[in-house]
Scaffold this active site. Structure first.
Site, PDB file in Angstrom:
ATOM      1  N   LYS A 244       6.470  -7.226   3.011  1.00  0.00           N
ATOM      2  CA  LYS A 244       5.352  -8.145   1.679  1.00  0.00           C
ATOM      3  C   LYS A 244       6.184  -8.003   0.528  1.00  0.00           C
ATOM      4  O   LYS A 244       6.490  -9.253  -0.097  1.00  0.00           O
ATOM      5  CB  LYS A 244       4.077  -7.443   1.987  1.00  0.00           C
ATOM      6  CG  LYS A 244       3.126  -8.337   0.849  1.00  0.00           C
ATOM      7  CD  LYS A 244       1.665  -8.179   1.550  1.00  0.00           C
ATOM      8  CE  LYS A 244       0.921  -6.836   1.019  1.00  0.00           C
ATOM      9  NZ  LYS A 244       0.575  -7.060  -0.540  1.00  0.00           N
ATOM     10  N   SER A 245       6.562  -6.967  -0.045  1.00  0.00           N
ATOM     11  CA  SER A 245       6.977  -6.852  -1.371  1.00  0.00           C
ATOM     12  C   SER A 245       8.220  -7.653  -1.571  1.00  0.00           C
ATOM     13  O   SER A 245       8.544  -8.281  -2.652  1.00  0.00           O
ATOM     14  CB  SER A 245       7.412  -5.126  -1.550  1.00  0.00           C
ATOM     15  OG  SER A 245       6.006  -4.642  -1.688  1.00  0.00           O
TER      16      SER A 245
ATOM     17  N   ARG B 128       9.140 -11.065  -3.784  1.00  0.00           N
ATOM     18  CA  ARG B 128      10.215 -10.961  -4.747  1.00  0.00           C
ATOM     19  C   ARG B 128      11.434 -11.960  -4.156  1.00  0.00           C
ATOM     20  O   ARG B 128      12.087 -12.623  -5.310  1.00  0.00           O
ATOM     21  CB  ARG B 128      11.141  -9.534  -4.775  1.00  0.00           C
ATOM     22  CG  ARG B 128       9.833  -8.530  -5.477  1.00  0.00           C
ATOM     23  CD  ARG B 128      10.205  -7.255  -5.009  1.00  0.00           C
ATOM     24  NE  ARG B 128       9.559  -6.187  -5.934  1.00  0.00           N
ATOM     25  CZ  ARG B 128       8.082  -5.864  -5.768  1.00  0.00           C
ATOM     26  NH1 ARG B 128       7.444  -6.349  -4.692  1.00  0.00           N
ATOM     27  NH2 ARG B 128       7.540  -4.829  -6.408  1.00  0.00           N
TER      28      ARG B 128
ATOM     29  N   LYS C 219      -7.279  -0.637  -5.529  1.00  0.00           N
ATOM     30  CA  LYS C 219      -6.583  -1.623  -4.618  1.00  0.00           C
ATOM     31  C   LYS C 219      -7.584  -2.669  -4.170  1.00  0.00           C
ATOM     32  O   LYS C 219      -8.478  -2.791  -4.790  1.00  0.00           O
ATOM     33  CB  LYS C 219      -6.124  -0.505  -3.338  1.00  0.00           C
ATOM     34  CG  LYS C 219      -5.059   0.412  -3.713  1.00  0.00           C
ATOM     35  CD  LYS C 219      -3.666  -0.360  -4.154  1.00  0.00           C
ATOM     36  CE  LYS C 219      -2.854   0.460  -4.694  1.00  0.00           C
ATOM     37  NZ  LYS C 219      -1.639  -0.113  -5.199  1.00  0.00           N
TER      38      LYS C 219
ATOM     39  N   ARG D 270      -5.739  -3.561   4.915  1.00  0.00           N
ATOM     40  CA  ARG D 270      -5.307  -2.503   5.387  1.00  0.00           C
ATOM     41  C   ARG D 270      -6.443  -1.638   5.910  1.00  0.00           C
ATOM     42  O   ARG D 270      -6.304  -0.753   6.856  1.00  0.00           O
ATOM     43  CB  ARG D 270      -4.424  -1.567   4.329  1.00  0.00           C
ATOM     44  CG  ARG D 270      -3.339  -2.356   3.823  1.00  0.00           C
ATOM     45  CD  ARG D 270      -2.310  -1.491   3.192  1.00  0.00           C
ATOM     46  NE  ARG D 270      -1.218  -2.309   2.302  1.00  0.00           N
ATOM     47  CZ  ARG D 270      -0.279  -2.789   2.904  1.00  0.00           C
ATOM     48  NH1 ARG D 270      -0.057  -2.979   4.294  1.00  0.00           N
ATOM     49  NH2 ARG D 270       0.512  -3.719   2.181  1.00  0.00           N
TER      50      ARG D 270
ATOM     51  N   GLN E   7       4.240  -2.546  -9.604  1.00  0.00           N
ATOM     52  CA  GLN E   7       3.950  -4.005  -9.909  1.00  0.00           C
ATOM     53  C   GLN E   7       4.341  -4.218 -11.565  1.00  0.00           C
ATOM     54  O   GLN E   7       4.785  -5.285 -12.088  1.00  0.00           O
ATOM     55  CB  GLN E   7       2.587  -4.215  -9.282  1.00  0.00           C
ATOM     56  CG  GLN E   7       2.326  -4.460  -7.854  1.00  0.00           C
ATOM     57  CD  GLN E   7       1.093  -4.890  -7.481  1.00  0.00           C
ATOM     58  OE1 GLN E   7       0.025  -4.836  -8.326  1.00  0.00           O
ATOM     59  NE2 GLN E   7       1.132  -5.130  -6.372  1.00  0.00           N
TER      60      GLN E   7
ATOM     61  N   ASP F 195       0.445   2.678   0.141  1.00  0.00           N
ATOM     62  CA  ASP F 195      -0.154   1.725   0.873  1.00  0.00           C
ATOM     63  C   ASP F 195      -0.727   2.323   2.222  1.00  0.00           C
ATOM     64  O   ASP F 195      -1.609   1.830   3.011  1.00  0.00           O
ATOM     65  CB  ASP F 195       0.472   0.469   1.024  1.00  0.00           C
ATOM     66  CG  ASP F 195       0.673  -0.414  -0.277  1.00  0.00           C
ATOM     67  OD1 ASP F 195      -0.357  -0.025  -1.073  1.00  0.00           O
ATOM     68  OD2 ASP F 195       1.502  -0.854  -0.350  1.00  0.00           O
TER      69      ASP F 195
HETATM   70  C1  S3P Z   1       3.551  -3.207  -4.623  1.00  0.00           C
HETATM   71  C2  S3P Z   1       3.216  -2.175  -5.243  1.00  0.00           C
HETATM   72  C3  S3P Z   1       2.150  -1.336  -5.095  1.00  0.00           C
HETATM   73  C4  S3P Z   1       1.723  -1.508  -3.717  1.00  0.00           C
HETATM   74  C5  S3P Z   1       1.450  -2.805  -3.497  1.00  0.00           C
HETATM   75  C6  S3P Z   1       2.811  -3.752  -3.421  1.00  0.00           C
HETATM   76  C7  S3P Z   1       4.521  -4.166  -5.008  1.00  0.00           C
HETATM   77  O1  S3P Z   1       1.102  -1.547  -5.812  1.00  0.00           O
HETATM   78  O2  S3P Z   1       0.416  -0.881  -3.668  1.00  0.00           O
HETATM   79  O3  S3P Z   1       0.937  -3.021  -2.060  1.00  0.00           O
HETATM   80  O4  S3P Z   1       5.193  -5.262  -4.377  1.00  0.00           O
HETATM   81  O5  S3P Z   1       5.386  -3.878  -6.407  1.00  0.00           O
HETATM   82  P1  S3P Z   1       1.074  -0.766  -7.398  1.00  0.00           P
HETATM   83  O6  S3P Z   1       2.218  -1.340  -8.263  1.00  0.00           O
HETATM   84  O7  S3P Z   1      -0.114  -1.140  -7.951  1.00  0.00           O
HETATM   85  O8  S3P Z   1       1.120   0.786  -7.200  1.00  0.00           O
END
Ligand code: S3P
Length: 434
Positions: free
Chosen positions: A21-22, A26, A342, A390, A168, A315
């Site tokens: 997902k991340s 991006r 979250k 989740r 993030q 996560d």
């Molecule tokens: C993410 C960072 C995390 C994670 C989220 C995805 C990202 O959040 O919990 O599911 O893609 O950068 P935080 O930056 O709030 O920790």
């Protein structure tokens, strides 16, 4: 209400989990602010990443999608256009926070809004450093939440020590720093996932991370060029089946082509420390580390998780709690106050769900203490995702161990990160890996 199945004969088989997902978010963002064509393979077509794609389409970026393949025709960051309507972030914190960094330096105004859960999540953690350290102008509600208005400004390089361990927030700051007049240094509280840094360098930027893994130097105004991105499997999605393989009797599961970036592999460290029967086969790659993981059922030992362990398993903490609920002894999770902000307050929702299963859990402000037991005494058959993907998937994995089928309310939430979750689970229930 969705009926959840039990797994009296265990789970068996191999699976390729959906794209990370991340990394999918991006890839769309970098493709959209680069010049030329970006091809994304194994893109996660979940609701969150589709929110990111729709936002860039609304800013004039052309794209095509055929299942898991996305092509973005980027014209550079200066070609982004003011959207005609406010942008809908859906349930996606990543879309919202990273976009704030990109939009902070544009020469137009943008409004962002989201669903009921997203509109409760804290956004000042992004808007304040962007405003006070880089010269952005962002308006939030009095509660520091969405809707937001971002008034694009000329940005200035900065030196900023982060107050929260958040990839993030870090990524938003990096995106803003790329548009500033001078270089910037961002110092993390704890190292967090570094996909933004890795991918930006692949697209032609110059981002340096010091040996401490926390000090990041961003050189501004890079020439970014479209690339091909192979999105690896999401370890956060694989983690549901790693947990199932570890706790459901008579299971053996292989998960293929999973991202093994060390900023994300906390769940593997946890499983190893708990004594799981787990093998990793690293695969050759030009980009992010990648491998196949095989797991089989074993008796688990309890674990203690502290603040420094949290970012690499953030996560997966609901699953760590579930593993702990099956371990021989008492486990603790501390330093995890970020769970409270979250998609739901995941300390509260995890505790509520485990208690329905008859597990003894003590809620702490920053985590929980869990007494493991080999047999649960279920006292409520109606589990609930509370709209959090989740939590819904954790419930479905927990239910595999129940002595009767349980029910799940708000099961649709899983489509945020894993639209095919229940089908993949079905496959492993009828699987054939010896
Ligand atoms: C993410 C960072 C995390 C994670 C989220 C995805 C990202 O959040 O919990 O599911 O893609 O950068 P935080 O930056 O709030 O920790």
């Amino acid at each position: 209400m969705k009926k959840l199945v039990t797994a009296p004969y265990g789970l068996h088989g191999s699976l390729t989990v959906p794209g990370d997902k991340s990394i999918s978010h991006r890839a769309v963002m970098l493709g959209s602010i680069s010049k030329g064509k970006t091809v994304i393979h194994h893109f996660l077509a979940g609701d969150d990443c589709l929110s990111t794609l729709a936002a860039f389409n609304a800013m004039g970026v052309k794209s095509e999608r055929d299942g898991e393949t996305v092509i973005i025709y980027g014209n550079g960051i200066d070609a982004l256009k003011e959207p005609a309507q406010p942008l809908d972030m859906g349930n996606s914190g990543t879309t919202t926070r990273l976009l704030m960094g990109i939009l902070a330096g544009r020469d137009f105004e943008t409004r962002l809004f989201g669903d009921a859960s997203l509109q409760k999540r804290p956004m000042k953690r992004v808007s304040e450093p962007l405003s006070h350290f880089l010269g952005a102008r962002i308006e939030l509600t009095d509660n520091g939440t969405l809707p937001a208005t971002i008034y694009g400004q000329k940005l200035h390089g900065t030196h900023y020590q982060m107050q929260v361990a958040s990839a993030q927030v870090k990524s938003a700051l990096i995106f803003a720093a790329l548009q500033a007049d001078t270089p910037s240094t961002i110092i993390e509280k704890l190292p967090t996932r570094n996909h933004t840094e890795i991918m930006l360098n692949q697209f032609g930027a110059n981002i340096e991370t010091a040996a401490d893994q926390k000090t990041i130097r961003v050189m501004p105004k890079p020439e970014l060029t479209g690339q091909t991105v192979e999105v690896p499997g999401d370890i956060s999605s694989a983690a549901f089946f790693l947990t199932a393989g570890a706790i459901v009797a008579n299971s053996r599961i292989r998960l293929e082509r999973v991202n093994l970036n060390p900023t994300r592999t906390g769940i593997i460290t946890v499983l190893q420390k708990m004594g799981a029967d787990l093998q990793i086969e690293a695969l050759p790659t030009d980009g992010e580390p990648l491998g196949n993981i095989t797991i089989a059922t074993s008796q688990l030992k309890p674990i203690e998780i502290e603040a420094e362990d949290i970012p690499a398993v953030i996560d997966e903490l609901p699953l760590v709690a579930l593993l702990a609920a099956c371990a021989a002894g008492t486990s603790s999770i501390r330093g995890a106050e970020e769970l409270r902000v979250k998609e739901t307050d995941r300390i509260q929702t995890v505790v509520a769900e485990l208690r329905k299963l008859g597990v003894e859990v003590e809620e702490l402000t920053d985590g929980m203490i869990i007494k493991g037991r080999s047999q649960w005494a279920i006292n409520d058959d109606q589990l609930d995702s509370y709209g959090d993907h989740r939590i819904g998937m954790m419930d479905a994995i927990a239910a595999l161990k129940a002595d009767r089928p349980l029910q799940l309310a708000n099961a649709d939430a899983v489509s945020v990160s894993y639209p095919g979750f229940f089908q993949d689970l079905e496959r492993l229930l009828g699987g054939d890996l010896a």
